[in-house]
Each structure stands twice: as structure tokens, then as C-alpha cells.
Design an enzyme around this catalytic site. Structure first.
Site, PDB file in Angstrom:
ATOM      1  N   ASP A 108       0.911  -1.144   0.000  1.00 21.44           N
ATOM      2  CA  ASP A 108       0.000   0.000   0.000  1.00 21.44           C
ATOM      3  C   ASP A 108       0.946   1.188   0.000  1.00 21.44           C
ATOM      4  OD1 ASP A 108      -1.403   2.271   0.864  1.00 21.44           O
ATOM      5  OD2 ASP A 108      -2.939   1.031   1.785  1.00 21.44           O
ATOM      6  N   HIS A 109       1.033   1.894  -1.123  1.00 26.21           N
ATOM      7  CA  HIS A 109       2.134   2.861  -1.233  1.00 26.21           C
ATOM      8  C   HIS A 109       2.020   3.989  -0.207  1.00 26.21           C
ATOM      9  CE1 HIS A 109      -0.680   5.197  -3.761  1.00 26.21           C
ATOM     10  NE2 HIS A 109       0.085   6.235  -3.518  1.00 26.21           N
ATOM     11  N   LYS A 118       5.132   6.336   2.409  1.00 28.28           N
ATOM     12  CA  LYS A 118       5.371   7.786   2.395  1.00 28.28           C
ATOM     13  C   LYS A 118       6.079   8.172   3.696  1.00 28.28           C
ATOM     14  CE  LYS A 118       1.245   8.804  -0.408  1.00 28.28           C
ATOM     15  NZ  LYS A 118       1.632   9.447  -1.642  1.00 28.28           N
ATOM     16  N   GLU A 132      -7.969  14.628  -4.505  1.00 25.82           N
ATOM     17  CA  GLU A 132      -7.193  14.676  -5.745  1.00 25.82           C
ATOM     18  C   GLU A 132      -7.849  15.638  -6.724  1.00 25.82           C
ATOM     19  OE1 GLU A 132      -5.416  10.834  -7.106  1.00 25.82           O
ATOM     20  OE2 GLU A 132      -7.234  10.111  -6.138  1.00 25.82           O
ATOM     21  N   ASP A 147     -10.891   1.926  -4.228  1.00 24.46           N
ATOM     22  CA  ASP A 147      -9.651   2.525  -4.708  1.00 24.46           C
ATOM     23  C   ASP A 147      -8.871   3.218  -3.585  1.00 24.46           C
ATOM     24  OD1 ASP A 147      -7.972   3.134  -6.960  1.00 24.46           O
ATOM     25  OD2 ASP A 147      -8.602   5.225  -6.761  1.00 24.46           O
ATOM     26  N   HIS A 181      -5.734   2.859   1.536  1.00 26.53           N
ATOM     27  CA  HIS A 181      -4.982   4.012   2.043  1.00 26.53           C
ATOM     28  C   HIS A 181      -5.632   4.668   3.266  1.00 26.53           C
ATOM     29  CE1 HIS A 181      -3.092   3.279  -1.679  1.00 26.53           C
ATOM     30  NE2 HIS A 181      -3.828   4.042  -2.448  1.00 26.53           N
ATOM     31  N   LYS A 226      -5.001  18.994  -4.537  1.00 22.92           N
ATOM     32  CA  LYS A 226      -4.395  17.682  -4.309  1.00 22.92           C
ATOM     33  C   LYS A 226      -3.816  17.749  -2.894  1.00 22.92           C
ATOM     34  CE  LYS A 226      -1.834  13.883  -5.087  1.00 22.92           C
ATOM     35  NZ  LYS A 226      -2.449  12.569  -5.075  1.00 22.92           N
TER      36      LYS A 226
HETATM   37  C1  BG6 Z   1      -3.880   4.852  -5.970  1.00 21.75           C
HETATM   38  C2  BG6 Z   1      -5.244   4.950  -6.570  1.00 21.75           C
HETATM   39  O1  BG6 Z   1      -3.791   3.759  -5.108  1.00 21.75           O
HETATM   40  O2  BG6 Z   1      -3.616   6.042  -5.233  1.00 21.75           O
HETATM   41  C3  BG6 Z   1      -5.350   6.172  -7.473  1.00 21.75           C
HETATM   42  O3  BG6 Z   1      -5.498   3.788  -7.340  1.00 21.75           O
HETATM   43  C4  BG6 Z   1      -4.972   7.402  -6.715  1.00 21.75           C
HETATM   44  O4  BG6 Z   1      -6.661   6.310  -8.008  1.00 21.75           O
HETATM   45  C5  BG6 Z   1      -3.632   7.221  -6.027  1.00 21.75           C
HETATM   46  O5  BG6 Z   1      -4.890   8.468  -7.648  1.00 21.75           O
HETATM   47  C6  BG6 Z   1      -3.344   8.373  -5.087  1.00 21.75           C
HETATM   48  O6  BG6 Z   1      -2.036   8.244  -4.624  1.00 21.75           O
HETATM   49  P1  BG6 Z   1      -1.234   9.534  -4.175  1.00 21.75           P
HETATM   50  O7  BG6 Z   1       0.047   9.011  -3.648  1.00 21.75           O
HETATM   51  O8  BG6 Z   1      -1.079  10.392  -5.396  1.00 21.75           O
HETATM   52  O9  BG6 Z   1      -2.099  10.215  -3.145  1.00 21.75           O
END
Ligand code: BG6
Length: 568
Positions: A208-209, A213, A247, A266, A271, A376
């Protein structure tokens, strides 16, 4: 009391992780399934290039791209070079570092479902491992559409590419799996079951990216490395918590995927719930995969199940229509490529959750996320309770507002504290001011990217920032009732119900207004732009520590709504 043999096992595992950390695996092969896709070009290779720039890749590191799009080593390298040059997250392009790095990029054109490709892969890996002195470590990365995950894993198993089941004398095998992990609870359980047939849980790194962070990791540092924070981080002092991931982008070219996902799958299932669990977790015994993930799991398990009866009091959904973003006209969701012109998919949601435990009982956690919002920004707002008794003379211009800690995950990474201060002058007037810590000012460096952190952690065998099977399943359990009800019922307001460039449907404001609260961006209290930047001076001392008291908070006298940058 915890079962003693399982705690001994847990400690052993953590120590094992710590040992692996001291001695990162060397001579690893990194196999990317879906290497011709966007993720590889925009995120994975730029992250690996950054690691190469800082000399953090293991010696003998090699990448093997695997995908059906025909390419050879040269064309793959060229395509990845373009990706690095175009990436805003990659370090500046250095031809010498790139050439050295690119020598180790290889490509196999193959179908994910045909065994031939796996045979080719095995041959190439074995060939490359022949000369290795440090072992044949293999890290697989699933960057394909999720429908291929189970097949790829099963073929990895049947082709003998995963023979070692964990650490062995000659090396390790691990797998990183991109989100979404399943489409609902049943499919997540089924996927876990198929993956566990080939890999042990310790070998599986569900990514989960957001967890990679810097600012999300700093949330743990902020909470647990500072003795003044933890005592007030509970229901006694905190009024409520807001977690926003907003976003400005729409669904871009991902309409097809997004139609089946929507914002709950999503952004919320992964997240936002991850952020919630780190905000709310109890202190772990140590910083390591078992302790941290156990404490996060406690939070997930304590989330009060969504009650279908009271849905209108706790959840709001929206879909964007056409509108303006930064002076540009943008189409509505239903006009995006790959989207059904009568789509019912949500691109915005706001949700009120409770964590039913000793620390957080009755404290609402408001979560929201949406596409095509005005800024954003991802941030966490901790709003504290008001003072119990106000003895200052109040005039209309005085603002006695609750304290806020705002943790800015991105952009403008940092943390600010809002508090009331006396306005200089003969009379006692209170105004809201803000102390601000900015990563860039304090450390004179941009935080490293999430993928850099996570790829390195996976190579080093540190699972702390990855999701365990139970966490993924519990997160689906939390979200699923809402997914089911929304699927079965029409939205209260017909879609689209918010214009691109606005903060979502008005019902999202009402959700908080009913509780006497407001989203942070809508807060109309002026805040003096009094910023105390915590910066390091030349000797590395925090500059604030040497400033005179007058400098510590410098009020410019100008006031703006606290939503200055909307969510500043
Ligand atoms: C991804 C989603 O996991 O996270 C995207 O699939 C989203 O739809 C993105 O835009 C948002 O990531 P970040 O790091 O730009 O907030």
C-alpha cells in the site's frame, strides 16, 4: 495474557527481521510481471534508479521485466530511460549512473498464462545466479491487472521458481503484490488462500504505497518519539479526527478499472483505513513487522461495523460532473474514456467511523476522498476539545477555537499546530496562529518516494510497512457493508452530484454540520500567518532553538481563512 509460546515466536520473528535488516540480501533478481505497464515505467524503475543513485541496491542486482508486449532488453531499457527522464519523482538523470543501472535491465516477452514464459524466466534466473557469490535471492513483483495474480502465483509454484519457501542457505524468495488485493472480502480470502499455497505469509509483501510515504512513517515518530504527544492522543482530549485524501485528477485513462472499483475500493479499503489505523494504534512494543502490524490490526478490529440502518448519518457518496479545475474546463466522470455514460460509480465518499476501544470510544473519525476536488492534498487533522472554561473578555473579533494538529501527508509535507495567541496591544485579544514544521525547510531535502522505501524494505526483508493477510481481510470487512448497500440502492442525490473543482456534494458538509463540526477546508476561522519553521541552521541545530522569543512566532498581521490553501 498473551499465549507465551506465540509471543516468543513473535519476538524471534522480529529479531530475525532485525538481523536481515543489518545484512540486506545481495545479488537479488527483481522480476516484474506486467513490466510494460504504467506502474513499472512511472514508479518502479524511477524508484530503483533513485536507489541506484544513492548506492542502495544490492550488489549484482538485476531486473527481469516480464510481460506480453513484445520488447527486447534494448527496447525495454530505452522505454524505462524515458520513464526516468519524464518522472518528477526520479533523481536528476545522470547518464553514467543510468548506463550502469540499465545494463542490469532485462526483458522477457511472454504470456502470464503460458508455462513457456516461466520456463524462460527460470533459465534466465539460473543463468544469472550461476556466478553469484551471495545467493540466489528472488523478489517477484505483481504489477499486472489483479485478475492475473492467482494464475501467476500458481505458475511460479508449478515452474519451480519458488522452491525455497523463505530464507535458506542459498537465498530467499519474496513476492510483492500491488493493490487492489481482491475486490471484496470473499475474493481477498480466495486470493490469500491461493497465494499461501505457494508462499508462506512471511514471504508475501502486500503493498500500500501510502505506508511508504515518509510522512506516514513520521506519524509514528511524531506520536511515539515525543513524550508530549501520547498523553493527549485519546478521547479525553481529542474531539474528532479528519482524514482527507483529495485529488484534482479525474480517472484519467483508468476509466475501465475505476468503473469496477469506485472510491471505496480505490482509496478507502486501503490508504484511508491504513492512515486511520496508524493514527489510532496503541504504542507497539518495538518497531518491527509483528508488533506494529498487531497494534494496527487491533484498531481495524475495533472499528464499529457500519450499520445499514443509520447509513444516511454516517456515509455520503458522490460523482463528479463537468467543472473547472485550476481555470481549465474538465469533463464529468460519465464523459471520461471507458466510463459508462450512465455510470453509478462513486468518485467521492465521506464516512464517519468509530473505533470502539478504551482510547477512542465516542470519538468520530471522519474520512473523505474524492477525484476532481479543488486541491491535491492528503492530510490528517486532529481537532482537540475546547477549553473547559473561557475567562477572557470576548469580543466579536476574538477567536477561541479548538487546537488543531494538521499532519500534511502531501504535498507541502509537514505538521502544523494551531493555537490561540494574544494579539499584541494594550488589550487582551486572542487570535488563532499556526506553528509550522516543513520537511523541506527542516531537512533541506525532499522526502524519498514511497516506492523507494517499500522496495528497499522488501529487499531487506522488513515487512513492517506492508499489509498482512488479516489486515487486508479486516479492511474489506469494514467497507463491504457499505459497498453492498450502495450497490443495491440509488444515491439520495442523483449522480453527478458535485461539480469538478468543488469539495464534493453538499451532503458531505452536512455530515459534519449535523455533529456541530466542519471539514478543515471549510473552517472559516482566520488564522494569522504566523509560522514558526523548524529549520536547521548551519551547525545542524534547530534554528528555532536559538531564536529570540520575538522571532519564535512572527505574526505578519495578515489573516486568511484557515483554509488558505484550502486545506493548509
Ligand atoms: C492509488 C489509486 O492507489 O492512489 C489512485 O489507485 C490514486 O486512483 C492514487 O490516484 C493516489 O495516490 P497519491 O500518492 O497520489 O495520493
Amino acid at each position: 495474557m498473551a499465549n507465551s509460546s506465540s509471543s516468543v515466536e513473535a519476538i524471534k520473528n522480529e529479531l530475525l527481521t532485525a538481523n536481515q535488516l543489518q545484512k540486506p540480501g545481495e545479488s537479488s533478481s527483481f522480476v516484474i510481471f506486467g513490466a510494460s505497464g504504467d506502474l513499472t515505467k512511472r514508479k518502479l524503475i524511477p524508484a530503483l534508479y533513485n536507489l541506484a543513485c544513492t548506492d542502495l541496491l544490492p550488489r549484482g542486482f538485476k531486473v527481469f521485466g516480464f510481460a506480453v508486449t513484445p520488447m527486447n532488453d534494448d527496447s525495454f531499457r530505452e522505454s524505462m530511460r524515458e520513464g526516468v527522464r519524464a518522472s518528477k519523482e526520479a533523481n536528476p538523470y545522470d547518464v553514467r549512473i543510468w548506463d550502469e543501472f540499465a545494463k542490469n535491465l532485462h526483458y522477457i516477452t511472454a504470456d502470464f498464462q503460458s508455462l513457456d514464459g516461466y520456463k524462460q524466466l527460470k533459465d534466465r534466473l539460473e543463468e544469472s545466479e550461476k556466478g553469484s557469490t551471495a545467493g540466489d535471492n528472488r523478489l517477484f513483483y505483481l504489477a499486472t491487472p489483479p485478475g492475473f495474480y492467482a494464475d501467476i502465483v500458481s505458475r511460479l509454484g508449478s515452474s519451480g521458481l519458488v522452491t525455497k519457501h523463505g530464507t535458506s542457505q542459498t537465498g530467499w524468495t519474496r513476492i510483492i503484490i500491488e493493490k487492489p488485493f481482491g475486490n471484496d472480502l470473499d475474493s481477498a480470502i480466495a486470493l490469500n488462500t491461493s497465494i499461501h499455497k505457494v508462499f508462506r505469509e512471511e514471504q508475501i509483501y502486500r503493498i500500500d504505497h501510502y505506508l511508504g510515504k515518509e510522512t506516514v512513517q513520521n506519524l509514528m515518530a511524531f506520536r511515539f518519539a515525543n513524550s508530549i504527544i501520547e498523553p493527549i492522543w485519546n478521547r479525553r482530549y481529542v474531539d474528532h479526527v479528519q482524514i482527507t485524501a483529495a485529488e484534482t485528477l479525474g480517472v484519467e485513462h483508468r476509466g475501465g478499472y475505476y468503473e469496477g472499483a469506485g472510491v471505496l475500493r480505490d482509496m478507502f479499503q486501503n490508504h484511508l483505513l491504513q492512515l486511520l489505523s496508524i493514527v489510532a494504534m496503541d504504542p507497539p512494543v518495538r518497531y518491527g513487522g509483528t508488533s506494529v502490524r498487531d497494534r494496527k490490526a487491533d484498531v481495524m478490529n475495533a472499528i464499529v461495523p457500519i450499520n445499514p440502518e443509520s447509513l444516511s448519518d454516517i456515509a455520503v457518496r458522490g460523482q463528479y460532473g463537468p467543472g473547472q479545475i485550476e481555470d481549465h474546463h474538465v469533463p464529468g466522470y460519465r464523459q471520461e474514456i471507458g466510463v459508462n455514460p450512465e455510470s453509478k460509480t462513486e468518485t467521492f465518499a465521506a464516512l464517519k467511523l468509530y473505533v470502539d476501544n478504551w482510547r477512542w470510544a465516542d470519538v468520530p473519525f471522519y474520512l473523505r476522498s474524492g477525484k476532481r476536488l479543488p486541491s491535491k492534498v492528503s492530510e490528517i487533522v486532529i481537532q482537540f476539545k475546547r477549553v473547559p472554561h473561557m475567562f477572557f473578555h470576548m469580543s466579536p473579533e476574538d477567536q477561541i477555537e479548538p487546537n488543531l494538529i494538521v499532519i500534511r501527508i502531501q504535498p507541502d509535507e509537514g505538521i502544523s499546530l494551531r493555537f490561540g495567541a494574544k494579539v499584541p496591544g494594550p488589550e487582551m485579544h486572542i487570535q488563532q496562529v499556526q506553528m509550522n514544521f516543513s520537511y523541506t525547510d527542516a531537512f533541506k531535502a525532499q522526502p524519498s518516494t514511497a516506492y523507494e522505501t517499500l522496495l528497499l524494505d522488501a529487499m531487506e526483508g522488513d515487512p513492517t510497512l506492508f499489509n498482512r493477510a488479516d489486515a487486508v481481510e479486516t479492511a474489506w470487512q469494514v467497507i463491504e457493508p457499505l459497498l453492498d448497500i450502495w450497490k443495491a440502492t440509488k444515491p439520495f442525490q442523483p449522480f453527478p452530484n458535485y461539480a469538478a473543482g468543488t469539495w464534493g456534494p453538499s451532503a458531505a458538509d452536512t455530515l459534519l454540520a449535523k455533529d456541530g463540526r466542519a471539514w478543515h477546508n471549510l473552517h472559516s476561522v482566520p488564522v494569522a500567518q504566523a509560522q514558526t519553521s523548524i529549520s536547521l541552521d548551519e551547525s545542524g541545530e534547530p534554528m528555532g532553538s536559538r531564536r529570540s522569543q520575538n522571532d519564535a512566532v512572527s505574526t505578519t498581521g495578515t489573516t486568511t481563512p484557515s483554509g488558505g490553501r484550502s486545506l493548509a
